[in-house]
Write an enzyme that holds these catalytic residues in place. Structure first.
Site, mmCIF file in Angstrom:
data_model
loop_
_atom_site.group_PDB
_atom_site.id
_atom_site.type_symbol
_atom_site.label_atom_id
_atom_site.label_comp_id
_atom_site.label_asym_id
_atom_site.label_seq_id
_atom_site.Cartn_x
_atom_site.Cartn_y
_atom_site.Cartn_z
ATOM 1 N N PRO A 10 -121.667 -25.951 51.086
ATOM 2 C CA PRO A 10 -121.840 -24.698 51.808
ATOM 3 C C PRO A 10 -121.629 -23.443 50.971
ATOM 4 C CG PRO A 10 -119.852 -25.843 52.530
ATOM 5 C CD PRO A 10 -120.627 -26.802 51.673
ATOM 6 N N ASN A 11 -122.466 -22.474 51.265
ATOM 7 C CA ASN A 11 -122.435 -21.126 50.673
ATOM 8 C C ASN A 11 -122.959 -21.068 49.239
ATOM 9 O OD1 ASN A 11 -121.188 -19.865 53.027
ATOM 10 N ND2 ASN A 11 -119.347 -21.019 52.441
ATOM 11 N N ARG A 18 -122.940 -13.975 45.983
ATOM 12 C CA ARG A 18 -121.636 -14.271 46.554
ATOM 13 C C ARG A 18 -120.543 -14.059 45.510
ATOM 14 N NH1 ARG A 18 -119.462 -20.386 47.484
ATOM 15 N NH2 ARG A 18 -117.468 -19.850 48.445
ATOM 16 N N TYR A 23 -118.022 -16.050 40.803
ATOM 17 C CA TYR A 23 -119.008 -17.129 40.658
ATOM 18 C C TYR A 23 -120.178 -16.763 39.730
ATOM 19 C CZ TYR A 23 -116.550 -19.285 44.601
ATOM 20 O OH TYR A 23 -115.598 -19.844 45.427
ATOM 21 N N ASN A 74 -121.139 -30.505 43.727
ATOM 22 C CA ASN A 74 -120.242 -29.391 44.007
ATOM 23 C C ASN A 74 -120.187 -29.295 45.524
ATOM 24 O OD1 ASN A 74 -118.840 -27.064 44.391
ATOM 25 N ND2 ASN A 74 -120.016 -25.820 42.941
ATOM 26 N N ALA A 77 -116.516 -25.793 49.713
ATOM 27 C CA ALA A 77 -115.302 -25.845 50.542
ATOM 28 C C ALA A 77 -115.032 -27.249 51.093
ATOM 29 C CB ALA A 77 -115.404 -24.836 51.677
ATOM 30 N N GLU A 98 -117.864 -34.459 39.644
ATOM 31 C CA GLU A 98 -117.484 -33.340 40.507
ATOM 32 C C GLU A 98 -117.579 -32.058 39.685
ATOM 33 O OE1 GLU A 98 -113.497 -33.718 41.968
ATOM 34 O OE2 GLU A 98 -113.531 -31.748 42.953
ATOM 35 N N HIS A 100 -117.275 -27.709 39.732
ATOM 36 C CA HIS A 100 -116.951 -26.426 40.375
ATOM 37 C C HIS A 100 -117.202 -25.318 39.385
ATOM 38 C CE1 HIS A 100 -115.154 -28.475 43.745
ATOM 39 N NE2 HIS A 100 -114.532 -29.258 42.873
ATOM 40 N N ARG A 107 -106.636 -21.126 41.389
ATOM 41 C CA ARG A 107 -106.870 -20.332 42.602
ATOM 42 C C ARG A 107 -105.837 -20.678 43.682
ATOM 43 N NH1 ARG A 107 -113.052 -20.416 44.043
ATOM 44 N NH2 ARG A 107 -112.311 -18.731 45.418
HETATM 45 C C1 DQA Z 1 -116.321 -23.971 44.472
HETATM 46 C C2 DQA Z 1 -114.811 -23.845 44.693
HETATM 47 C C3 DQA Z 1 -114.471 -24.059 46.162
HETATM 48 O O1 DQA Z 1 -113.067 -23.915 46.347
HETATM 49 C C4 DQA Z 1 -115.183 -23.047 47.018
HETATM 50 O O2 DQA Z 1 -114.924 -23.282 48.383
HETATM 51 C C5 DQA Z 1 -116.641 -22.963 46.747
HETATM 52 C C6 DQA Z 1 -117.108 -23.055 45.369
HETATM 53 C C7 DQA Z 1 -116.715 -23.650 43.015
HETATM 54 O O3 DQA Z 1 -117.811 -24.020 42.623
HETATM 55 O O4 DQA Z 1 -115.944 -22.990 42.301
HETATM 56 O O5 DQA Z 1 -117.434 -22.742 47.655
HETATM 57 O O6 DQA Z 1 -116.690 -25.327 44.720
#
Ligand code: DQA
Length: 151
Positions: A10-11, A18, A23, A74, A77, A98, A100, A107
């Site tokens: 998501p997002n 964003r 990011y 990725n 959340a 995985e 990120h 964080r």
């Molecule tokens: C994320 C880190 C997550 O904590 C966050 O909710 C994201 C992006 C990252 O790529 O840094 O949406 O996965």
């Protein structure tokens, strides 16, 4: 040619707009084209998908079990909440990386826990969009396609 599915939660469709200070300004479409280009060098066919829905991600992981050799994920959340995604990943027979963009360990404390890490082959975090490329190289090594014998 080995096939790699790159899943984004998501997002991440909002990448580029964003929180760019966190990011970056690279969009998901740009990440996709870089990965496809790198994939051609590494002899990997890359497909990238994004969803804001947990169940859709789970269904894609199921599909990947039959149709793909490796997964990059990725989960955004959902990384920190989804036992359903963890359970699905556990069934995947190939390498799972995985990814990120941000360093989740630098964080908020709720981001330090990942339900993906226990079922992942490895984790790349904190390197922005480059992390996806590093992860793809790791997958190539794991699949024995990079000639190093270090997979
Ligand atoms: C994320 C880190 C997550 O904590 C966050 O909710 C994201 C992006 C990252 O790529 O840094 O949406 O996965």
């Amino acid at each position: 040619m080995a096939r790699v599915l790159v899943l984004n939660g998501p997002n991440l469709d909002r990448l580029g707009r964003r929180r760019p200070e966190l990011y970056g300004r690279t969009t998901l479409a740009e990440i996709e084209s870089r990965l496809k280009q790198l994939g051609r060098q590494l002899n990997l066919e890359v497909e990238l998908r994004q969803s804001n829905h947990e169940g859709e991600l789970v269904a894609w992981i199921h599909e990947a079990c039959e149709r793909f050799d490796a997964l990059l994920i990725n989960a955004a959340a959902y990384t920190h909440t989804s036992i359903a995604i963890m359970d699905a990943l556990e069934m995947f027979p190939g390498p799972v990386v995985e990814v990120h963009l941000s360093n989740i360990f630098a964080r908020e404390p709720f981001r330090h826990r990942s339900f993906v890490s226990p079922v992942a082959t490895g984790v790349v975090c904190g390197f922005g969009p480059l992390g996806y490329e590093l992860a793809l190289r790791a997958v190539a090594a794991r699949l024995g396609l990079d000639g190093s014998g270090d997979g």
